[in-house]
Design an enzyme around this catalytic site. Structure first.
Site, PDB file in Angstrom:
ATOM      1  N   SER A   4     -20.755  54.233  16.178  1.00  0.00           N
ATOM      2  CA  SER A   4     -21.423  53.811  14.950  1.00  0.00           C
ATOM      3  C   SER A   4     -22.627  54.716  14.703  1.00  0.00           C
ATOM      4  CB  SER A   4     -21.893  52.355  15.087  1.00  0.00           C
ATOM      5  OG  SER A   4     -22.559  51.944  13.927  1.00  0.00           O
ATOM      6  N   GLY A   5     -22.690  55.305  13.513  1.00  0.00           N
ATOM      7  CA  GLY A   5     -23.794  56.201  13.179  1.00  0.00           C
ATOM      8  C   GLY A   5     -23.534  57.663  13.488  1.00  0.00           C
ATOM      9  N   THR A   9     -18.240  58.213   7.961  1.00  0.00           N
ATOM     10  CA  THR A   9     -18.131  58.010   6.510  1.00  0.00           C
ATOM     11  C   THR A   9     -18.619  59.240   5.756  1.00  0.00           C
ATOM     12  OG1 THR A   9     -18.364  55.621   6.761  1.00  0.00           O
ATOM     13  CG2 THR A   9     -18.858  56.534   4.589  1.00  0.00           C
ATOM     14  N   ASN A  51     -27.328  52.255  12.822  1.00  0.00           N
ATOM     15  CA  ASN A  51     -27.001  53.076  11.657  1.00  0.00           C
ATOM     16  C   ASN A  51     -27.534  52.395  10.409  1.00  0.00           C
ATOM     17  OD1 ASN A  51     -25.804  54.638   9.679  1.00  0.00           O
ATOM     18  ND2 ASN A  51     -23.706  54.258  10.331  1.00  0.00           N
ATOM     19  N   SER A  54     -24.203  51.628   7.813  1.00  0.00           N
ATOM     20  CA  SER A  54     -23.022  51.407   8.643  1.00  0.00           C
ATOM     21  C   SER A  54     -21.889  50.772   7.847  1.00  0.00           C
ATOM     22  CB  SER A  54     -23.392  50.498   9.821  1.00  0.00           C
ATOM     23  OG  SER A  54     -22.267  50.235  10.615  1.00  0.00           O
ATOM     24  N   SER A  55     -20.696  51.360   7.944  1.00  0.00           N
ATOM     25  CA  SER A  55     -19.516  50.761   7.301  1.00  0.00           C
ATOM     26  C   SER A  55     -19.156  49.486   8.049  1.00  0.00           C
ATOM     27  CB  SER A  55     -18.324  51.725   7.352  1.00  0.00           C
ATOM     28  OG  SER A  55     -18.599  52.906   6.661  1.00  0.00           O
ATOM     29  N   GLY A 275     -17.205  52.443  13.762  1.00  0.00           N
ATOM     30  CA  GLY A 275     -17.332  53.092  15.064  1.00  0.00           C
ATOM     31  C   GLY A 275     -17.560  52.108  16.194  1.00  0.00           C
ATOM     32  N   GLU A 277     -19.194  49.964  18.940  1.00  0.00           N
ATOM     33  CA  GLU A 277     -20.518  49.326  18.874  1.00  0.00           C
ATOM     34  C   GLU A 277     -20.869  48.644  20.194  1.00  0.00           C
ATOM     35  OE1 GLU A 277     -20.861  48.386  14.084  1.00  0.00           O
ATOM     36  OE2 GLU A 277     -20.465  46.717  15.435  1.00  0.00           O
TER      37      GLU A 277
END
Length: 524
Positions: A4-5, A9, A51, A54-55, A275, A277
């Site tokens: 994540s981050g 994306t 993030n 974050s998505s 991502g 986590e």
């Protein structure tokens, strides 16, 4: 893929721009494909501790081509983190769109939607940004409005959408208190104004929220205030999920190809999932996200190492086998039937008397001695999984309820009778309501690892991916502080190791990178 981050994306957006540039076109469709991103990010992204953008959903973008020109596109979304609407941990925020509305709406519009000072709302934890941040959000709100116009939302539809979002925030402030006379529950006097602001018939909603049985499996159990709060939160999550699904549906209508059915189109698909986590507190949502990443890692290993080396052996090339960190045992722990973690979770979810504690007890007895499972120590109800990317400790509270992911029948009736067309149930909202969130997760898992398809739409997708040539974009996070221009070599090295990239470099270096067909070879 990546943590994540790590930039998944952003890489997806750059890849889309690159593909559009290679098409050498500036057609309206190509511009529209690029312009839907602000809409998806506003409603599907949020700030987390890892993030700032974050998505909170996974997406699969299919681009369809004819003669190197984009003729259409389709977006599929997976596992929107609806629980974020009603709860965020320390250092996190709700979905961006709520903050954009407060920053971008005029005073008159706020009054029309019944919005007050943002610090009053429980669902956004009373947190708002600095003046600079608010200015940026105001600009983002304008981007969202422009994107809504471009996608084709009519003015009244946009009003309905924002009224629902404002209603969701107001609903979060509704609290409950016991009736002195008969021991049942009613909406507290102090929060009746919030109930009215939630843009529904207060008497109807009040009755529904207060009369929800404690469990669909145990309707005779007496009511209590905490369960009424669950019903309130269920309405908020479903309403938000409906808005998000509606946006995706409208985007697909806009981007659909306009060609004769007999015309053969070629396709490039881009899968951008959430991502890996590992937060201070990890819940059911993190398990879903991390399982999806386990599946993606397994598919990567299978394609890069197993298929590659099998091809060398088949052609009897001199080759020293490269070993890799196979995460299949972790997938078996999570997905095996009937004794994998998710099978046990589904089994426990079907028992009326089961609790999160009985679920954890079942895990502790079933996985005793498993190298990838550790019981939780101390008073915290939970367990740890040793994932391919490291150990993650999960808090088990809420696992059964989230896995059930059901909506009580009388709450469902509230949506059926809604005067707002958007909230009326249709294919988008109710198509999979009876199946658990776990099965939706398996839908994604099967997409990634090519397990046996269960439904026609997935089967079609599988056939396409079987015949495709996958490319893997591995995103590496440079540091854990969300700082630009800073590379922490230890953080980078850790990711290179658990992603299997060091072994990948070796197989690429020692292997055979150019593979002409016999026809190409003979032609030379």
């Amino acid at each position: 893929s990546g943590e994540s981050g790590a930039g998944k994306t952003e890489s997806t957006k750059l890849l889309l721009q690159h593909i559009m540039n290679l098409c050498k076109g500036n057609s309206q469709l190509e511009q529209q494909i690029l312009q839907v991103n602000p809409l998806l990010e506003a409603f599907g992204n949020a700030q987390t501790v890892m993030n700032d953008n974050s998505s909170r959903f996974g997406k699969y973008i299919q681009l369809r081509f004819q003669n190197n020109t984009v003729r259409g596109a389709k977006l599929s979304e997976y596992l929107l983190e609806k629980s974020r609407v009603v709860q965020q941990d320390t250092g996190e925020r709700n979905f961006h769109i709520f903050y954009y509305m407060f920053a971008g709406l005029s005073s008159e519009k706020k009054e029309m939607y019944g919005l007050l000072d943002p610090s009053l709302y429980r669902y956004i934890s009373g947190r708002f940004g600095t003046q600079d941040v608010a200015q940026r959000w105001k600009h983002k709100y304008q981007e969202v409005c422009n994107a809504l116009d471009m996608v084709g939302f009519e003015e009244q539809e946009q009003v309905d959408m924002q009224a629902i979002l404002a209603g969701v925030l107001s609903l979060g402030n509704v609290t409950f208190e016991p009736e002195e006379s008969n021991g049942s529950v009613k909406v507290s006097e102090a929060s009746r104004g919030w109930l009215k602001a939630a843009a529904v018939k207060a008497s109807v909603l009040s009755q529904l929220v207060c009369c929800v049985p404690c469990s669909p499996w145990s309707p005779a159990v007496s009511c209590c205030c905490s369960l009424r709060a669950d019903a309130r939160d269920s309405i908020a999550k479903v309403a938000y999920g409906r808005v998000f699904g509606w946006i995706v549906c409208k985007i697909n209508e806009l981007l659909a190809e306009n060609v004769d059915p007999g015309v053969e189109l070629r396709e490039i698909g881009i899968l951008d999932i959430f991502g890996f986590e590992n937060f201070a507190v990890n819940r059911f949502e993190q398990l879903c996200i991390n399982l999806a990443n386990e599946q993606l890692q397994h598919f990567f290993n299978h394609h890069i190492f197993q298929l590659e080396q099998a091809a060398y052996k088949e052609e009897e090339l001199p080759w020293e086998t490269i070993t890799f960190n196979n995460n299949e045992p972790i997938l078996n722990l999570l997905l095996a039937k009937p004794l994998g973690l998710l099978s046990l979770l589904d089994e426990q979810s079907a028992f009326p008397q089961a609790t999160d504690k009985t679920f954890v007890d079942k895990l502790n007895s079933s996985f005793k001695g498993n190298l990838h499972f550790q019981p939780s120590r101390g008073r915290v109800l939970g367990f740890s999984i040793i994932h391919y990317a490291g150990k993650v400790q999960y808090t088990a509270g809420g696992f059964l309820e989230k896995n059930r992911d059901t909506l009580p029948a009388n709450i469902r009736g509230l949506f059926i009778n809604s005067v707002t067309p958007l909230l009326k149930p249709g294919k988008l909202l109710w198509g999979g309501e009876s199946s658990s969130r776990y099965r939706i997760l398996l839908w994604l898992a099967e997409l990634l690892i090519f397990l046996c398809p269960r439904q026609h739409s997935l089967m079609v997708l599988m056939e396409r991916m079987y015949s495709a040539n996958p490319h893997f974009v591995r995103c590496i996070k440079p540091n854990s502080q969300k700082e630009p221009g800073v590379v922490d070599s230890q953080v980078v090295l850790q990711q290179l190791r658990y992603n299997g990239l060091l072994e990948t470099i070796r197989i690429r270096r020692d292997g055979f990178s150019w593979r002409p067909s016999f026809e190409e070879f003979a032609e030379r």
